[in-house]
Design an enzyme around this catalytic site. Structure first.
Site, short mmCIF file in Angstrom:
data_model
loop_
_atom_site.label_atom_id
_atom_site.label_comp_id
_atom_site.label_asym_id
_atom_site.label_seq_id
_atom_site.Cartn_x
_atom_site.Cartn_y
_atom_site.Cartn_z
N SER A 1 -9.83 2.14 2.96
CA SER A 1 -8.95 2.89 2.08
C SER A 1 -8.04 2.00 1.23
CB SER A 1 -8.08 3.84 2.89
OG SER A 1 -7.18 3.12 3.71
N LYS B 1 0.84 -1.20 0.00
CA LYS B 1 0.00 0.00 0.00
C LYS B 1 0.88 1.25 0.00
CE LYS B 1 -3.98 1.91 2.56
NZ LYS B 1 -4.79 1.75 3.79
N SER C 1 -9.70 -0.24 7.06
CA SER C 1 -9.19 -0.13 5.69
C SER C 1 -8.61 -1.42 5.12
CB SER C 1 -8.13 0.97 5.60
OG SER C 1 -8.74 2.22 5.79
#
Lengths: 504, 98
Positions: free
Chosen positions: A155, A80, A179
């Site tokens: 997210s 990420k 997330s």
């Protein structure tokens, strides 16, 4: 092996160890898959083919030389874009960090590299991890591989979609209020938020420091356990890192036993507001656990009803403070205000933050600034901190009665892109079931329960355990996964539409 | 709780150093109003005697030995800076003219 990208990390690890496949072959196959489908999915913000292949070659050489290697050496991974990667751009999905290349690795990334996992690239995310759909990325949304018109969760939608689309067998996500877990639920994958402090936050660009935790995004429970054991453990570079061994997660995943385990269904998470099909698949999953010898009871955590409200005071407060470092002075964007001769540092900072931050980030910074203002502090931030104590106490009491808690992961399946963009509160509700774990610091896992009858899209079950009992998640998760696999006859993702270069 | 006015939001944006446009201010007043109304729900909980919780772990004063260890070079530290001068971050003026 015919299609390398369809295999789990554990299978790839075995093929690498026996010499059936080389790390270069495995990495090449995933880079080709990314080239083929990522134009449609947009899971990646940056792909590092050269770096990934160099790392793979190194593993192949070490293996040829008879060196002892980590079990996941040569299995590629996506990271990420909120984790600092030396020599690779790190934007956090924000315009304000466009082009920033960190001079150091986050501890999580350093551990991946040390274990020999080639880093394929950086995955898309809501800006600074603020969002539940990945639509708040400054670089455009990621699309759900199950339906390209729908969101992949957020997210960390880039990480969940990369794994679901077979672009990577493993990915790293981060979970501040959900997330990792809701993105796993809506893409039919597995996601784990470890115990707070179980994985180092050094080099993880902070959203809310008391809530953030990095963890695995995978297609199987065992893969998540293998990855968890690579990234977990004490780090002197993070003062909130727990100085204790990583819980025995891999052993628990292999044992996959729920015989005599006490499972609590949280009354407050799962009633009104939850889609019928999500509830139905959840109830079936709980029945499977009963069939496997678990004792299931209903448990009440009355203050969970206030978790969302407390979270949306605590998170913006911490975020408004953490994001003050984006001041246009030391790194990132610098924008000069229009029509001002010789602007001051303060004016440059304000112009830069207006140009560099997106709407959701601005909203939360201003909300946090308000919650922390004198005169409102006690009524908002202070009261939210007290509610946080009550939520932690609810967990303590629940875990005196049961070993793990379960609930649906997200209230709905994936919604359509754009559906909730103009309604922040409705977007926030996607994390209503996952937020309590972050507030209390306990670990949580999401795994697929099937697709719903009404829309044919994946739903997930969340398992929660006491702090530092992460192994329990893996025991329950692996047992349930095995039972569901028997029922389905093939992994859930085998039913996802086939992605091609032209889209599904 | 008094509703947030447009002036309040403009003041908060100033404190947060974000130069919001008029259009952004207009949208944000409404959105923040809805969010604040919702998060005010924490005030329904009777928690006078409850201690606040700032963090999940019972940690205090985590320290390490005060030893020299490798760190970034000046070049590395400056590599991402918008402007550099004489091996330092170059910044706009920090004092007002008057």
């Amino acid at each position: 092996m015919n299609d390398i990208t369809r295999h789990s990390a554990a299978e790839l690890s075995h093929a690498l160890a026996t010499g059936e496949l080389s790390a270069v072959e495995v990495t090449t196959a995933h880079l080709e898959r990314i080239a083929e489908v990522d134009g449609e999915v947009h899971a990646f913000l940056h792909v590092d083919g050269e770096g990934a292949l160099a790392a793979a070659r190194r593993v192949d050489e070490q293996r040829a030389a008879g060196e002892e290697l980590h079990v996941l050496a040569g299995v590629p991974i996506a990271v990420k874009d909120v984790l600092a990667t030396r020599g690779l751009p790190t934007t956090c999905g924000s315009r304000i960090l466009q082009g920033w290349v960190p001079p150091y690795d986050a501890t999580v990334v350093a551990r991946l590299r040390a274990a020999g996992l080639p880093v394929l690239g950086k995955t898309n995310m809501d800006e600074f991890a603020m969002g539940s759909s990945t639509e708040h990325s400054a670089y455009g949304p990621t699309r759900n591989p199950w339906d390209l018109d729908r969101i992949p969760g957020g997210s960390g939608g880039g990480s969940s979609a990369a794994v679901a689309a077979f672009e990577a067998p493993l990915a790293i996500g981060t979970d501040t209020g959900g997330s990792i877990r809701p993105p796993a639920a809506v893409t039919g994958t597995v996601g784990v938020k470890p115990t707070y402090g179980g994985v180092s936050r050094y080099g993880l660009v902070a959203l809310a420091s008391s809530l953030d935790q990095a963890g695995p995004c995978t297609r199987s429970v065992l893969d998540a356990a293998l990855l968890h054991s690579v990234i977990g453990g004490h780090d002197p570079m993070d003062s909130t890192s727990i100085d204790a061994p990583v819980p025995p997660v891999v052993e628990a995943a292999r044992r996959a036993d729920v015989q005599g385990l006490r499972v609590g269904v949280v009354r407050e998470l799962g009633g009104e507001g939850y889609q019928a099909g999500v509830r139905q698949r959840f109830e079936e999953a709980v029945d499977l656990l009963v069939g496997a010898g678990a004792e299931v009871v209903e448990v009440s955590c009355p203050h969970f009803d206030y978790a969302l409200a407390a979270y949306y005071l605590i998170l913006p407060s911490e975020a408004s403070s953490n994001l003050a470092k984006f001041d246009a002075m030391r790194y990132g964007l610098r924008v000069l205000p229009a029509g001002v001769d010789e602007p001051s540092a303060e004016q440059v900072m304000a112009a830069t933050r207006d140009a560099g931050f997106g709407d959701e980030v601005k909203r939360r910074i201003i909300l946090g600034t308000y919650a922390l203002s004198s005169g409102y502090y006690d009524a908002y931030y202070g009261q939210a901190q007290k509610v946080r104590t009550l939520i932690a106490r609810d967990f303590e009491q629940a875990f005196q009665q049961v070993d793990v808690l379960v609930s649906p992961t997200a209230p709905t399946t994936a919604f359509r892109l754009g559906d909730k963009l103009d309604d922040p509160m409705s977007m926030y509700l996607q994390d209503v079931a996952t937020i309590p774990a972050n507030l209390a610091g306990v670990p949580g896992m999401s795994l697929p329960t099937g697709v719903t009858d009404e829309d044919g899209l994946p739903a997930g079950i969340q398992v929660l355990a006491p702090a530092m009992k992460d192994d329990r998640l893996y025991g329950v998760g692996a047992a349930l996964e095995r039972l569901l696999l028997e029922k389905w006859g093939a992994p859930l993702l085998a039913h996802a539409p086939v992605l091609t270069a032209k889209g599904a | 709780m008094p509703a947030l006015s447009r002036d309040d939001v403009a003041h908060l944006a100033g404190l947060a150093r974000i130069d919001l446009s008029d259009a952004e201010l207009d949208t944000m007043v409404g959105e923040l109003g809805v969010i604040l109304e919702s998060v005010a729900k924490v005030q329904e909980v009777a928690a006078d005697e409850v201690p606040p919780m700032s963090h999940p772990l019972p940690l205090a004063n985590v320290t390490r030995p005060d030893e020299v260890r490798p760190s970034l070079t000046a070049e590395q530290a400056l590599a991402g800076a918008p402007a550099v001068e004489e091996q330092r971050f170059s910044v706009p003026r920090i004092l007002a003219e008057d």
